[in-house]
Design a protein around this motif. Structure first.
Motif, PDB file in Angstrom:
ATOM      1  N   ALA A  92       0.826  -1.203   0.000  1.00 53.21           N
ATOM      2  CA  ALA A  92       0.000   0.000   0.000  1.00 53.21           C
ATOM      3  C   ALA A  92       0.861   1.254   0.000  1.00 53.21           C
ATOM      4  O   ALA A  92       0.584   2.226  -0.722  1.00 53.21           O
ATOM      5  N   MET A  93       1.943   1.247   0.790  1.00 50.07           N
ATOM      6  CA  MET A  93       2.802   2.425   0.860  1.00 50.07           C
ATOM      7  C   MET A  93       3.547   2.652  -0.448  1.00 50.07           C
ATOM      8  O   MET A  93       3.637   3.791  -0.928  1.00 50.07           O
ATOM      9  N   ARG A  94       4.079   1.606  -1.047  1.00 52.10           N
ATOM     10  CA  ARG A  94       4.808   1.819  -2.306  1.00 52.10           C
ATOM     11  C   ARG A  94       3.856   2.277  -3.396  1.00 52.10           C
ATOM     12  O   ARG A  94       4.218   3.084  -4.252  1.00 52.10           O
ATOM     13  N   THR A  95       2.594   1.799  -3.360  1.00 52.30           N
ATOM     14  CA  THR A  95       1.610   2.249  -4.347  1.00 52.30           C
ATOM     15  C   THR A  95       1.292   3.723  -4.140  1.00 52.30           C
ATOM     16  O   THR A  95       1.240   4.504  -5.099  1.00 52.30           O
ATOM     17  N   GLY A 131      -9.848   4.467   0.329  1.00 54.44           N
ATOM     18  CA  GLY A 131      -9.443   3.244   1.003  1.00 54.44           C
ATOM     19  C   GLY A 131      -7.994   3.290   1.449  1.00 54.44           C
ATOM     20  O   GLY A 131      -7.384   4.364   1.544  1.00 54.44           O
ATOM     21  N   VAL A 132      -7.430   2.126   1.694  1.00 55.60           N
ATOM     22  CA  VAL A 132      -6.076   2.018   2.233  1.00 55.60           C
ATOM     23  C   VAL A 132      -5.045   2.638   1.286  1.00 55.60           C
ATOM     24  O   VAL A 132      -4.142   3.365   1.718  1.00 55.60           O
ATOM     25  N   ILE A 133      -5.174   2.366  -0.019  1.00 52.81           N
ATOM     26  CA  ILE A 133      -4.186   2.866  -0.978  1.00 52.81           C
ATOM     27  C   ILE A 133      -4.143   4.388  -0.961  1.00 52.81           C
ATOM     28  O   ILE A 133      -3.071   5.003  -0.884  1.00 52.81           O
ATOM     29  N   ASN A 134      -5.305   5.019  -1.027  1.00 50.99           N
ATOM     30  CA  ASN A 134      -5.321   6.478  -1.051  1.00 50.99           C
ATOM     31  C   ASN A 134      -4.992   7.079   0.310  1.00 50.99           C
ATOM     32  O   ASN A 134      -4.522   8.219   0.382  1.00 50.99           O
ATOM     33  N   LYS A 135      -5.194   6.336   1.377  1.00 51.59           N
ATOM     34  CA  LYS A 135      -4.752   6.835   2.686  1.00 51.59           C
ATOM     35  C   LYS A 135      -3.223   6.901   2.721  1.00 51.59           C
ATOM     36  O   LYS A 135      -2.647   7.882   3.213  1.00 51.59           O
ATOM     37  N   CYS A 136      -2.584   5.863   2.190  1.00 50.25           N
ATOM     38  CA  CYS A 136      -1.118   5.883   2.113  1.00 50.25           C
ATOM     39  C   CYS A 136      -0.643   6.949   1.129  1.00 50.25           C
ATOM     40  O   CYS A 136       0.349   7.641   1.379  1.00 50.25           O
ATOM     41  N   ALA A 137      -1.360   7.086   0.002  1.00 49.91           N
ATOM     42  CA  ALA A 137      -1.001   8.135  -0.958  1.00 49.91           C
ATOM     43  C   ALA A 137      -1.111   9.511  -0.319  1.00 49.91           C
ATOM     44  O   ALA A 137      -0.243  10.374  -0.524  1.00 49.91           O
TER      45      ALA A 137
END
Length: 382
Positions: A133-136, A161-167
């Motif tokens: 998720a973080m690398r994405t 979601g999780v991906i955009n939270k990390c983004a």
């Protein structure tokens, strides 16, 4: 010869800095630079396969055979080698099923293995949901350092979601003037939209305006940076209209970007993380008879494939689609004017999992965490 390897569970990964947004952004910059210099290998005979996927059938005559009972039902193995200072081989492997949510599990459950390039011996085996998720999320933020207007203030999160939270964590490292964030979930009252709003309020008090949007259009209008990270079925797709984006907007797509009016892309600057990956996706669809030779049957919703469609129809030359790695390596320019609209497709590669996993592994060794596991003291058979 004795072989030990390090096992890192999710809490170990957190202690090893897997959520360090600034460091992850710089690791992605290094990774794309090596990708542009061809100092890598992916799977397959030509070293360019994104991965190998197991898809389940709709029906089977074999009793108890696992079936495709919902979206995202698959297993996938993604091997890679990355050179430079990493010089490590590895693989991301995961199983995925959208029905996992009913079991209080993430849709995908991921692990990463790192291996010695010369012997093939395992170096580390690690929990990879947060890593992936973080690398994405770090990839579009890294790209934003070249493509977004540096005075960007309005960020739109589509798919909270999780991906955009990390983004989001990564965007906030590289775009310090962000003071307004728009959120578009599946519905205005979605749980993920409310959780994203709370996350922003607690972590980023400098953000003065948090707006939960009712429509996709509302989310896109007036945004300086749009971050799309949706995972939806074909039936749930909403159509993007390119006239929604203001002059100077930068649009990053990591998931589903569905449009019908392809030719409107001709007025934008098009950037991809891996042109060959999207080209192969398109060719595979054509080979299966799902497209004609120009890709006119559109049953996909990946931004980069829209760009390939324009090239295949000879609406634009191949060099109109810019490789992000060439921008990182100074071969191509990033943003050239304040008013240009830039569309950037981020599909992801296992190279990114390997590099960020390696950085976390190094940190874990430095601080002495993780569990050392023994493969053997001497192999039983040689």
């Amino acid at each position: 010869m004795k072989i030990d390897f390090l096992y890192l569970n999710e809490q170990d990964m957190i202690k090893a800095g897997v959520m360090d947004a600034a460091a992850c952004v710089e690791t992605m910059r290094n990774t794309l630079s090596l990708f542009g210099k061809k100092d890598f290998l992916l799977g397959g005979p030509r070293g360019d396969e994104h991965g190998l996927q197991v898809n389940f059938p709709q029906k089977s005559d074999i009793e108890g055979f696992p079936l495709d009972d919902g979206p995202d039902r698959r297993f996938m193995a993604m091997p890679a080698y990355l050179g430079g200072k990493y010089h490590v081989a590895g693989q991301k492997y995961y199983g995925s099923n959208s029905k996992n949510s009913s079991k209080n599990l993430p849709r995908s459950i991921l692990m990463v293995t790192l291996s010695d390039v010369d012997t093939g011996a395992p170096i580390a085996y690690m929990s990879a949901n947060l890593l992936s998720a973080m690398r994405t999320g770090a990839m579009p933020a890294m790209a934003a350092t070249y493509l977004a207007n540096p005075d960007s203030r309005v960020l739109s999160i589509i798919g909270p979601g999780v991906i955009n939270k990390c983004a989001l964590m990564c965007y906030m490292e590289v775009l310090p003037k962000i003071d307004t964030i728009k959120i578009k979930g599946s519905t205005p009252t979605s749980r993920t939209a409310a959780e994203m709003k709370k996350f922003i309020e607690e972590k980023y008090p400098q953000v003065k305006n948090i707006i939960i949007c009712k429509t996709l259009k509302e989310a896109c209008m007036d945004a300086d940076v749009v971050s799309e990270g949706m995972s939806v079925t074909k039936q749930e797709m909403e159509e993007f209209h390119l006239e929604w984006f203001k002059k100077g907007a930068t649009v990053f797509s990591m998931g589903s970007f569905f449009v019908k009016e392809y030719d409107r892309f001709l007025d934008t600057t098009m950037v991809v993380d891996n042109y060959g990956m999207y080209e192969k996706y398109m060719n595979n669809f054509i080979a299966r008879g799902e497209f004609d030779e120009l890709g006119n049957k559109r049953e996909w919703c990946i931004m980069g494939m829209h760009f390939i469609h324009e090239v295949n129809q000879k609406k634009i030359p191949r060099n109109k689609v810019i490789n992000l790695c060439d921008i990182v390596n100074g071969i191509s320019n990033g943003r050239s004017s304040k008013d240009e609209i830039i569309m950037c497709s981020i599909g992801g590669m296992p190279l990114e999992d390997i590099s960020w996993g390696y950085e976390c592994y190094k940190k874990a060794n430095e601080i002495g965490i993780g569990t050392k596991l023994n493969l053997w003291d001497e192999p039983y058979m040689k």
